[in-house]
Design a protein around this motif. Structure first.
Motif, mmCIF file in Angstrom:
data_model
loop_
_atom_site.group_PDB
_atom_site.id
_atom_site.type_symbol
_atom_site.label_atom_id
_atom_site.label_comp_id
_atom_site.label_asym_id
_atom_site.label_seq_id
_atom_site.Cartn_x
_atom_site.Cartn_y
_atom_site.Cartn_z
ATOM 1 N N ASP A 1 44.351 41.167 38.010
ATOM 2 C CA ASP A 1 45.709 41.092 38.557
ATOM 3 C C ASP A 1 46.706 40.732 37.464
ATOM 4 O OD1 ASP A 1 45.828 41.763 41.349
ATOM 5 O OD2 ASP A 1 44.474 40.091 41.690
ATOM 6 N N GLN B 1 38.229 36.871 49.464
ATOM 7 C CA GLN B 1 39.429 37.670 49.165
ATOM 8 C C GLN B 1 39.070 39.144 48.998
ATOM 9 O OE1 GLN B 1 41.388 37.249 45.360
ATOM 10 N NE2 GLN B 1 43.272 38.203 46.092
ATOM 11 N N HIS B 2 38.234 39.442 48.023
ATOM 12 C CA HIS B 2 37.845 40.837 47.802
ATOM 13 C C HIS B 2 36.406 41.099 48.231
ATOM 14 C CE1 HIS B 2 41.611 41.623 45.858
ATOM 15 N NE2 HIS B 2 41.398 40.687 44.952
ATOM 16 N N ARG C 1 36.314 31.295 47.491
ATOM 17 C CA ARG C 1 37.637 31.872 47.232
ATOM 18 C C ARG C 1 38.175 32.378 48.556
ATOM 19 N NH1 ARG C 1 39.635 36.482 42.972
ATOM 20 N NH2 ARG C 1 38.231 37.862 44.135
ATOM 21 N N MET D 1 44.823 30.040 41.473
ATOM 22 C CA MET D 1 44.675 31.214 40.600
ATOM 23 C C MET D 1 45.997 31.579 39.938
ATOM 24 S SD MET D 1 41.818 33.819 42.110
ATOM 25 C CE MET D 1 41.692 34.672 40.522
ATOM 26 N N GLU E 1 47.546 34.540 38.068
ATOM 27 C CA GLU E 1 47.235 35.954 37.841
ATOM 28 C C GLU E 1 48.471 36.848 37.857
ATOM 29 O OE1 GLU E 1 44.089 37.089 40.571
ATOM 30 O OE2 GLU E 1 44.946 35.995 42.229
#
Ligand code: 3PY
Ligand code: MG
Length: 254
Positions: A174, A42-43, A68, A146, A148
């Motif tokens: 987040d 994701q990141h 993830r 998740m 968030e």
């Protein structure tokens, strides 16, 4: 022991968090004293290829691999499981519909609709018969949704009740942006501490696992006391930065 077995047995799992997709770095993380390694698509910089290779490096060190996926990329759920990932963390699961769509890709019938093709998982796990994998995969792989956003918190009980969702994983950064309606990013925002503790407690009370991304290592045990049993220990960029600054300080000041 699989990750699912460890978590079900009540163990606390500290996972390294891999954002730098360099194979040698993933290997170092896998050989360090973490109980698992998470590859972040994701990141982090992880791609389909680096996840494919990373899972092998992690397994070679005898550790479980967690992936993830990017937001909404449910195609990567079954793909990473096919590559022999032990668990998937799906970001931004904000509604029961999001949770159902995620679970559908994570679990075979009758729980979900995961498509068949785990050749890599079979060979890495030494499983001869597809039937044996089919019979065990739903229980032996772990799906984390998740939590968030405020919307996710409002739907928490429904999300926890979705068949195939094995646990939740809190993203405190987040969550803080959502909590403050965009005014702040602060994973340790005072006002949301109780809400995060509540997520941990409610997940465990529902018989599900509770994960959290920890941004500050000394706070890890306070999350464990809230019931969290899968905890990231920051990420690889931070391990490098801390190592560099500590060693430079030692080099300059003795
Ligand atoms: C968050 O804190 O929002 C995360 O997703 C941690 O990776
Ligand atoms: Mg997040």
């Amino acid at each position: 022991m699989t990750l699912a077995d460890k978590l079900n047995a009540g163990e606390t799992v500290l996972t390294a968090w891999s954002t730098l997709a360099a194979p040698a770095v993933v290997e170092l993380l896998a050989r360090a004293d973490f109980e698992a390694v998470t590859l972040d698509m994701q990141h982090g910089a992880h791609s389909v290829d680096s996840v494919h290779d990373g899972i092998l490096a992690i397994a070679a060190a005898g550790k479980p691999a967690i992936v993830r996926i990017p937001v909404g990329r449910n195609d990567m759920v079954s793909r990473a499981l096919d590559f022999s990932a032990d668990a998937i963390i799906a970001p931004m699961i904000n509604s029961v519909e999001d949770a159902r769509a995620f679970a559908a890709h994570a679990k075979y019938l009758p729980v979900g609709q995961r498509s068949w093709g785990p050749a890599r998982a079979l060979s890495m796990r030494g499983i001869q018969k597809g039937q044996d994998y089919l019979s065990s995969a739903n229980d032996k792989t772990v799906a984390f949704a998740m939590i968030e956003t405020r919307a996710a918190l409002a739907s928490l009980d429904e999300i926890l009740a979705v068949p195939g969702i094995d646990g939740v994983f809190v993203g405190p950064s987040d969550f803080s942006i959502s909590w403050t309606n965009g005014a702040a990013v602060d994973p340790h925002h005072e006002e949301m501490t109780e809400a995060i503790a509540d997520i941990g407690r409610r997940a465990r009370a529902a018989g599900k696992h509770a994960g959290v991304f920890v941004f500050d290592a000394p706070r890890t045990q306070s999350y464990v006391k809230m019931g969290f049993n899968l905890l990231s220990v920051i990420h690889d960029g931070a391990y490098l930065s801390l190592g560099m600054s500590t060693m430079l300080d030692q080099a300059r000041n003795g």
